[in-house]
Design an enzyme around this catalytic site. Structure first.
Site, PDB file in Angstrom:
ATOM      1  N   ASP A   1     -14.787  98.116  74.019  1.00  0.00           N
ATOM      2  CA  ASP A   1     -16.397  98.372  73.520  1.00  0.00           C
ATOM      3  C   ASP A   1     -16.929  97.999  74.775  1.00  0.00           C
ATOM      4  O   ASP A   1     -16.457  97.921  75.994  1.00  0.00           O
ATOM      5  CB  ASP A   1     -16.620  97.172  72.570  1.00  0.00           C
ATOM      6  CG  ASP A   1     -16.650  95.883  73.206  1.00  0.00           C
ATOM      7  OD1 ASP A   1     -15.633  95.513  74.008  1.00  0.00           O
ATOM      8  OD2 ASP A   1     -17.539  95.175  72.645  1.00  0.00           O
TER       9      ASP A   1
ATOM     10  N   LYS B   1     -12.832 103.819  68.878  1.00  0.00           N
ATOM     11  CA  LYS B   1     -13.317 102.527  68.874  1.00  0.00           C
ATOM     12  C   LYS B   1     -13.314 102.016  67.533  1.00  0.00           C
ATOM     13  O   LYS B   1     -12.634 100.947  67.246  1.00  0.00           O
ATOM     14  CB  LYS B   1     -14.529 101.984  69.569  1.00  0.00           C
ATOM     15  CG  LYS B   1     -14.881 100.633  69.817  1.00  0.00           C
ATOM     16  CD  LYS B   1     -15.868 100.475  68.777  1.00  0.00           C
ATOM     17  CE  LYS B   1     -16.052  99.022  68.576  1.00  0.00           C
ATOM     18  NZ  LYS B   1     -17.012  98.813  67.561  1.00  0.00           N
TER      19      LYS B   1
END
Length: 213
Positions: free
Chosen positions: A142, A123
DNA sequence: CTCCCGATAT
DNA sequence: ATATCAGGAG
């Protein structure tokens, strides 16, 4: 049908673009390394909280060398207000050291390389790649993307990697970077985790989870 | 799966 | 009081 779901996804993206025309990264940074540090700090933390810390942090630590040489316990205090500060301080220091030793102080522009840095996962790496280099090797998943993709019926998965694979099939590649920003903006303003404002959501009619107006 | 963690909204 | 916030590592 996948075709219908792609059309619905395109409609969703179009509506969100109209709603959030200035959507983009809300972190403060002036270099790839500062973006990397800010993104490490942003784990399980609001960007607002990160932006309160980074101006002073980047004034104190002006270079990658400064972060690499930082005293851990001092760095921990410098970033304490963002939470998870022990993990993050270690990650920031070690990543800075690695960056100098293995990459000549240059933040790598490929996902495979950037995620080898300590404290940098898929991420975080994907955020830096997209925001600094404009490269999308994947879609950033996310907490907001995870929650809202499920609510919208774009995926059934809970695992971030599997959600990403589903989204990559549904979102046109040229929208991969903006998609995450749009969803995050929407997650902060309307589709809030604690209490989604379905009554004022532009996606109400397209959302299988919506409380109908 | 668990741990890491302060600030904020509800 | 508690859930949530641009997650990652062991």
């Amino acid at each position: 049908m996948i075709k219908d779901k792609k059309r619905r996804t395109a409609r969703i993206v179009a509506l969100l673009k109209k709603e959030y025309p200035d959507s983009g990264c809300s972190l403060k940074f002036k270099s790839a390394h500062q973006l990397l540090v800010s993104t490490i700090l942003s784990a399980q933390t609001t960007d607002e909280a990160v932006n309160k810390v980074t101006p002073g942090l980047f004034k104190k630590y002006k270079s990658i060398e400064d972060f690499a040489a930082a005293d851990i316990s001092e760095l921990e205090k410098d970033i304490a207000t963002v939470g998870l500060f022990r993990n993050k301080a270690k990650g920031i220091k070690l990543t800075s050291v690695e960056l100098l030793h293995r990459y000549g102080g240059v933040v790598p522009d490929s996902l495979d390389e950037i995620i080898t840095l300590p404290g940098v996962g898929r991420k975080t790496g994907s955020v830096v790649l997209g925001t600094w280099f404009g490269k999308a090797e994947g879609i950033v998943v996310d907490t907001h993307v995870k929650r809202i993709s499920r609510l919208l019926g774009l995926t059934e998965h809970t695992d971030a990697d599997k959600i990403e694979q589903d989204l990559m099939k549904l979102v046109v590649k040229t929208d991969w970077i903006i998609f995450t920003h749009l969803i995050i903006d929407h997650g902060r303003a309307v589709c809030i985790a604690r209490r989604p404002r379905c009554d004022s959501c532009v996606l109400n009619r397209l959302c299988p989870s919506a409380e109908r107006i």
